[in-house]
Design an enzyme around this catalytic site. Structure first.
Site, PDB file in Angstrom:
ATOM      1  N   GLY A  71       5.544  -2.945  28.701  1.00  0.00           N
ATOM      2  CA  GLY A  71       4.791  -2.411  27.567  1.00  0.00           C
ATOM      3  C   GLY A  71       3.711  -3.364  27.104  1.00  0.00           C
ATOM      4  O   GLY A  71       3.449  -3.485  25.899  1.00  0.00           O
ATOM      5  N   LEU A  75       1.376  -2.521  20.970  1.00  0.00           N
ATOM      6  CA  LEU A  75       1.115  -3.415  19.836  1.00  0.00           C
ATOM      7  C   LEU A  75       1.849  -4.755  20.011  1.00  0.00           C
ATOM      8  O   LEU A  75       1.256  -5.823  19.905  1.00  0.00           O
ATOM      9  CB  LEU A  75       1.549  -2.703  18.551  1.00  0.00           C
ATOM     10  CG  LEU A  75       1.320  -3.422  17.234  1.00  0.00           C
ATOM     11  CD1 LEU A  75      -0.151  -3.670  16.990  1.00  0.00           C
ATOM     12  CD2 LEU A  75       1.908  -2.595  16.079  1.00  0.00           C
ATOM     13  N   GLY A  97       3.609  -5.743  22.840  1.00  0.00           N
ATOM     14  CA  GLY A  97       3.419  -6.258  24.191  1.00  0.00           C
ATOM     15  C   GLY A  97       2.111  -7.033  24.320  1.00  0.00           C
ATOM     16  O   GLY A  97       2.077  -8.116  24.913  1.00  0.00           O
ATOM     17  N   SER A 146      13.614  -0.953  16.204  1.00  0.00           N
ATOM     18  CA  SER A 146      12.945  -0.777  14.915  1.00  0.00           C
ATOM     19  C   SER A 146      13.977  -0.690  13.802  1.00  0.00           C
ATOM     20  O   SER A 146      15.156  -0.394  14.051  1.00  0.00           O
ATOM     21  CB  SER A 146      12.106   0.489  14.981  1.00  0.00           C
ATOM     22  OG  SER A 146      12.276   1.267  13.843  1.00  0.00           O
ATOM     23  N   SER A 147      13.525  -0.929  12.574  1.00  0.00           N
ATOM     24  CA  SER A 147      14.458  -0.950  11.446  1.00  0.00           C
ATOM     25  C   SER A 147      15.005   0.441  11.111  1.00  0.00           C
ATOM     26  O   SER A 147      15.936   0.542  10.315  1.00  0.00           O
ATOM     27  CB  SER A 147      13.774  -1.550  10.219  1.00  0.00           C
ATOM     28  OG  SER A 147      12.621  -0.813   9.894  1.00  0.00           O
ATOM     29  N   CYS A 148      14.475   1.501  11.726  1.00  0.00           N
ATOM     30  CA  CYS A 148      14.986   2.851  11.409  1.00  0.00           C
ATOM     31  C   CYS A 148      16.364   3.102  12.013  1.00  0.00           C
ATOM     32  O   CYS A 148      16.940   4.160  11.796  1.00  0.00           O
ATOM     33  CB  CYS A 148      13.999   3.917  11.841  1.00  0.00           C
ATOM     34  SG  CYS A 148      13.819   4.000  13.605  1.00  0.00           S
ATOM     35  N   TYR A 154      14.605   9.036  17.736  1.00  0.00           N
ATOM     36  CA  TYR A 154      14.148   7.705  18.155  1.00  0.00           C
ATOM     37  C   TYR A 154      15.227   6.670  17.827  1.00  0.00           C
ATOM     38  O   TYR A 154      15.572   5.820  18.654  1.00  0.00           O
ATOM     39  CB  TYR A 154      12.844   7.376  17.417  1.00  0.00           C
ATOM     40  CG  TYR A 154      12.352   5.968  17.633  1.00  0.00           C
ATOM     41  CD1 TYR A 154      11.529   5.660  18.704  1.00  0.00           C
ATOM     42  CD2 TYR A 154      12.700   4.939  16.755  1.00  0.00           C
ATOM     43  CE1 TYR A 154      11.077   4.354  18.907  1.00  0.00           C
ATOM     44  CE2 TYR A 154      12.264   3.644  16.950  1.00  0.00           C
ATOM     45  CZ  TYR A 154      11.445   3.354  18.025  1.00  0.00           C
ATOM     46  OH  TYR A 154      11.012   2.074  18.220  1.00  0.00           O
ATOM     47  N   LYS A 166      17.411   4.047  20.242  1.00  0.00           N
ATOM     48  CA  LYS A 166      17.437   2.590  20.066  1.00  0.00           C
ATOM     49  C   LYS A 166      18.864   2.082  19.802  1.00  0.00           C
ATOM     50  O   LYS A 166      19.247   0.999  20.272  1.00  0.00           O
ATOM     51  CB  LYS A 166      16.497   2.173  18.927  1.00  0.00           C
ATOM     52  CG  LYS A 166      15.024   2.377  19.285  1.00  0.00           C
ATOM     53  CD  LYS A 166      14.596   1.464  20.406  1.00  0.00           C
ATOM     54  CE  LYS A 166      13.163   1.664  20.826  1.00  0.00           C
ATOM     55  NZ  LYS A 166      12.779   0.789  21.948  1.00  0.00           N
ATOM     56  N   THR A 183      10.742  -4.931  11.623  1.00  0.00           N
ATOM     57  CA  THR A 183      10.345  -4.001  10.583  1.00  0.00           C
ATOM     58  C   THR A 183       9.045  -3.306  11.013  1.00  0.00           C
ATOM     59  O   THR A 183       8.613  -3.484  12.151  1.00  0.00           O
ATOM     60  CB  THR A 183      10.188  -4.802   9.274  1.00  0.00           C
ATOM     61  OG1 THR A 183      10.022  -3.885   8.229  1.00  0.00           O
ATOM     62  CG2 THR A 183       8.996  -5.755   9.331  1.00  0.00           C
ATOM     63  N   HIS A 235       1.374   5.028  12.440  1.00  0.00           N
ATOM     64  CA  HIS A 235       2.147   4.588  11.280  1.00  0.00           C
ATOM     65  C   HIS A 235       1.208   4.440  10.081  1.00  0.00           C
ATOM     66  O   HIS A 235      -0.005   4.505  10.213  1.00  0.00           O
ATOM     67  CB  HIS A 235       2.843   3.258  11.583  1.00  0.00           C
ATOM     68  CG  HIS A 235       4.044   3.429  12.448  1.00  0.00           C
ATOM     69  ND1 HIS A 235       5.261   3.820  11.948  1.00  0.00           N
ATOM     70  CD2 HIS A 235       4.216   3.303  13.782  1.00  0.00           C
ATOM     71  CE1 HIS A 235       6.132   3.913  12.926  1.00  0.00           C
ATOM     72  NE2 HIS A 235       5.525   3.605  14.058  1.00  0.00           N
ATOM     73  N   TRP A 273      -0.213  10.192   2.155  1.00  0.00           N
ATOM     74  CA  TRP A 273       0.912  11.123   2.279  1.00  0.00           C
ATOM     75  C   TRP A 273       2.072  10.734   1.369  1.00  0.00           C
ATOM     76  O   TRP A 273       2.325   9.542   1.136  1.00  0.00           O
ATOM     77  CB  TRP A 273       1.447  11.134   3.713  1.00  0.00           C
ATOM     78  CG  TRP A 273       0.481  11.657   4.730  1.00  0.00           C
ATOM     79  CD1 TRP A 273      -0.745  12.211   4.515  1.00  0.00           C
ATOM     80  CD2 TRP A 273       0.669  11.656   6.150  1.00  0.00           C
ATOM     81  NE1 TRP A 273      -1.332  12.563   5.698  1.00  0.00           N
ATOM     82  CE2 TRP A 273      -0.490  12.234   6.726  1.00  0.00           C
ATOM     83  CE3 TRP A 273       1.696  11.229   7.000  1.00  0.00           C
ATOM     84  CZ2 TRP A 273      -0.634  12.394   8.101  1.00  0.00           C
ATOM     85  CZ3 TRP A 273       1.548  11.384   8.365  1.00  0.00           C
ATOM     86  CH2 TRP A 273       0.408  11.964   8.913  1.00  0.00           C
ATOM     87  N   ASP A 328       8.277  11.829   2.573  1.00  0.00           N
ATOM     88  CA  ASP A 328       8.357  10.407   2.206  1.00  0.00           C
ATOM     89  C   ASP A 328       9.121   9.603   3.254  1.00  0.00           C
ATOM     90  O   ASP A 328       8.922   8.399   3.388  1.00  0.00           O
ATOM     91  CB  ASP A 328       9.108  10.252   0.874  1.00  0.00           C
ATOM     92  CG  ASP A 328       8.164  10.270  -0.319  1.00  0.00           C
ATOM     93  OD1 ASP A 328       6.935  10.127  -0.118  1.00  0.00           O
ATOM     94  OD2 ASP A 328       8.661  10.433  -1.446  1.00  0.00           O
TER      95      ASP A 328
HETATM   96  P1  GDP Z   1       8.249   5.551   8.601  1.00  0.00           P
HETATM   97  O1  GDP Z   1       8.286   4.107   8.153  1.00  0.00           O
HETATM   98  O2  GDP Z   1       9.114   5.832   9.791  1.00  0.00           O
HETATM   99  O3  GDP Z   1       8.523   6.496   7.467  1.00  0.00           O
HETATM  100  O4  GDP Z   1       6.789   5.833   9.184  1.00  0.00           O
HETATM  101  P2  GDP Z   1       5.285   5.803   8.647  1.00  0.00           P
HETATM  102  O5  GDP Z   1       4.724   4.442   8.815  1.00  0.00           O
HETATM  103  O6  GDP Z   1       4.582   6.901   9.401  1.00  0.00           O
HETATM  104  O7  GDP Z   1       5.301   6.213   7.116  1.00  0.00           O
HETATM  105  C1  GDP Z   1       5.691   5.335   6.091  1.00  0.00           C
HETATM  106  C2  GDP Z   1       5.452   5.960   4.736  1.00  0.00           C
HETATM  107  O8  GDP Z   1       4.038   5.995   4.486  1.00  0.00           O
HETATM  108  C3  GDP Z   1       5.963   7.404   4.574  1.00  0.00           C
HETATM  109  O9  GDP Z   1       6.481   7.533   3.263  1.00  0.00           O
HETATM  110  C4  GDP Z   1       4.665   8.212   4.718  1.00  0.00           C
HETATM  111  O10 GDP Z   1       4.734   9.478   4.088  1.00  0.00           O
HETATM  112  C5  GDP Z   1       3.672   7.293   4.021  1.00  0.00           C
HETATM  113  N1  GDP Z   1       2.258   7.545   4.342  1.00  0.00           N
HETATM  114  C6  GDP Z   1       1.259   7.635   3.430  1.00  0.00           C
HETATM  115  N2  GDP Z   1       0.099   7.944   4.011  1.00  0.00           N
HETATM  116  C7  GDP Z   1       0.335   8.001   5.341  1.00  0.00           C
HETATM  117  C8  GDP Z   1      -0.494   8.263   6.462  1.00  0.00           C
HETATM  118  O11 GDP Z   1      -1.684   8.524   6.360  1.00  0.00           O
HETATM  119  N3  GDP Z   1       0.112   8.215   7.692  1.00  0.00           N
HETATM  120  C9  GDP Z   1       1.427   7.918   7.834  1.00  0.00           C
HETATM  121  N4  GDP Z   1       1.950   7.869   9.074  1.00  0.00           N
HETATM  122  N5  GDP Z   1       2.247   7.702   6.786  1.00  0.00           N
HETATM  123  C10 GDP Z   1       1.709   7.732   5.560  1.00  0.00           C
END
Ligand code: GDP
Length: 327
Positions: free
Chosen positions: A11, A15, A17, A108-110, A137, A141, A165, A180, A203, A284
Site C-alpha cells: 500500500g 496515505l 504507505g 483503525s480506531s473504529c 470495515y 480489521k 486514529t 474522511h 456534515w 454523525d
Molecule cells: P468517521 O470518523 O468514520 O465517522 O469518518 P469521517 O472522517 O468521514 O467523519 C467524521 C465526522 O465528520 C462525522 O461526524 C461526519 O459526519 C463529519 N463530517 C463533517 N463534514 C464532513 C465531510 O465533509 N466529509 C466527511 N467525510 N465527514 C464530515
C-alpha cells in the site's frame, strides 16, 4: 531493522504507505519492496504468494486497505469487508509461509465498540456493539487482529497490529463523496474561498469528537514499533494461550476536538471568511473515539505535529498538488 533488510510496504501509494516510504528512505533504508495496484492485486492469493516466494521480504508493513470516510463505508459495505479480508488473508498467510522477521498490520480506531469508555484502551476490544456506519470495515480489521494473534500463537510469528486514529496528510483522498472529514473540509473551505461562497456545509451536528494524527507521525510510530528490541516487541505479541490482550497497540495524538472546532480551524488555515452551516441530514457516526495511547507512550513514542501545524502542511501539499494537476 538493518538498513539493507528487505522491507515490503504494502500500500505504498496510500496515505500511510507513502509516508512510510518517505520516513524509511529518510532513515537510510535502501531495500524497499513496493508494488503498485496494477503490478499486483493484493486480493489475488497466488499473486501475493509469488511475490513473497520470489522476494522473501524481511519485514512487512501492511498498510494496504480499502479505506474511506463515513459516506463511502455506508454506501459500499460489501466492498469494504470483502477487499480488506482478502488483502489481509493473503498477506498474513504469505508472511507465515515465507517467514518474515516482523509484520505490522494497520487498522483503525473504529474497531472499538461504539459505547466503550473513552479514551479507548486496547483491552476494550470486542466488549460491545460496533458503530454501524463502518461495521463491515471494522469487522475485517478485527478479524485481522485475531489472525495476527492466531498466527503468533500457533506458529510463533511476530505479527503486531497497530491501530491509528483518524489520519490526514499529504497525498490524502480529497474526493468529497468518499474522503474522511479533514481532507473534505480542506477542499470545501479552499473552494469556498476561491469561489467566494457565502457558506460551507459541514456534515452532521458538529458535535462528534475526533482525534487526528498527521500521517508522517504515524509513519514514525510504525518505524519505531518495528525497531523495538526483541523483549519489548515480543511482550506485545499476545502469543500466550490465555485470554490476554491481543497483539495490539493504539497510535494516536492523545487529544481530540469537536468537528465544529475542526471546521473553525480549517477555516482559519485556509483563510476563508464566510459562514459554516451544519447539515443534520448527514450521519454523525460515532460520538467520540479518542485512543488511549499510554501503551505507546510508555514505550517512549509520542506525536510531535500539532493539529494546526499539520493542517497547514496538508493544505500546502493540497495546493502544490492542485498546481501540478493544473500545469
Ligand atoms: P468517521 O470518523 O468514520 O465517522 O469518518 P469521517 O472522517 O468521514 O467523519 C467524521 C465526522 O465528520 C462525522 O461526524 C461526519 O459526519 C463529519 N463530517 C463533517 N463534514 C464532513 C465531510 O465533509 N466529509 C466527511 N467525510 N465527514 C464530515
Amino acid at each position: 531493522m538493518r538498513t539493507k533488510d528487505k522491507i515490503y510496504v504494502a500500500g505504498h501509494r496510500g496515505l500511510v504507505g507513502s509516508a512510510l516510504v518517505k520516513t524509511l528512505t529518510r532513515n537510510g533504508y535502501t531495500n524497499l519492496l513496493c508494488r503498485t495496484h496494477d503490478e499486483l492485486d493484493l486480493t489475488d492469493q497466488s499473486g501475493v504468494e509469488s511475490l513473497f516466494a520470489e522476494e522473501r521480504p524481511d519485514y512487512v508493513f501492511l498498510a494496504a486497505a480499502k479505506v474511506g470516510g463515513i459516506h463511502a463505508n455506508n454506501t459500499y459495505p460489501a466492498d469494504f469487508i470483502h477487499i480488506n479480508l482478502a488483502i489481509q488473508n493473503n498477506i498474513l498467510m504469505a508472511a507465515h509461509k515465507y517467514p518474515v522477521n516482523r509484520l505490522l498490520f494497520l487498522g483503525s480506531s473504529c474497531i472499538y465498540p461504539k459505547a466503550a469508555p473513552q479514551p479507548l484502551k486496547e483491552e476494550y476490544l470486542n466488549t460491545g456493539p460496533l458503530e454501524p456506519t463502518n461495521r463491515p470495515y471494522a469487522v475485517a480489521k478485527l478479524t485481522g487482529i485475531e489472525q495476527c494473534w492466531s498466527y503468533n500463537r500457533q506458529y510463533a510469528t511476530r505479527f503486531l497490529a497497530a491501530m491509528p486514529t483518524n489520519l490526514y496528510g499529504p497525498g490524502d483522498n480529497y474526493n468529497l463523496e468518499n474522503s474522511h472529514v479533514l481532507p473534505a473540509l480542506i477542499r470545501k473551505f479552499h473552494e469556498a474561498k476561491v469561489n467566494q461562497s457565502a457558506s460551507v456545509v459541514v456534515w452532521g451536528s458538529g458535535t462528534p469528537m475526533r482525534e487526528f494524527l498527521y500521517s508522517e507521525d504515524m509513519a514514525e510510530a510504525c518505524v519505531f514499533l518495528m525497531n523495538l528490541d526483541d523483549q519489548q516487541f515480543d511482550s506485545m505479541l499476545g502469543s500466550d494461550r490465555n485470554d490476554g490482550i491481543p497483539p495490539l497497540i493504539n497510535v494516536g495524538a492523545g487529544k481530540d476536538c469537536a468537528i465544529r472546532e475542526l471546521a473553525e480551524l480549517v477555516r482559519e488555515v485556509t483563510g476563508y471568511e464566510g459562514d459554516i452551516q451544519f447539515d443534520a441530514s448527514r450521519p454523525d457516526g460515532s460520538p467520540r473515539k479518542l485512543l488511549d495511547v499510554s501503551r505507546l507512550s510508555n514505550l517512549g513514542w509520542q506525536a510531535t505535529t500539532g493539529l494546526k501545524q499539520g493542517i497547514h502542511s496538508a493544505y500546502a501539499a493540497y495546493l502544490t498538488n492542485l498546481g501540478s494537476s493544473v500545469a
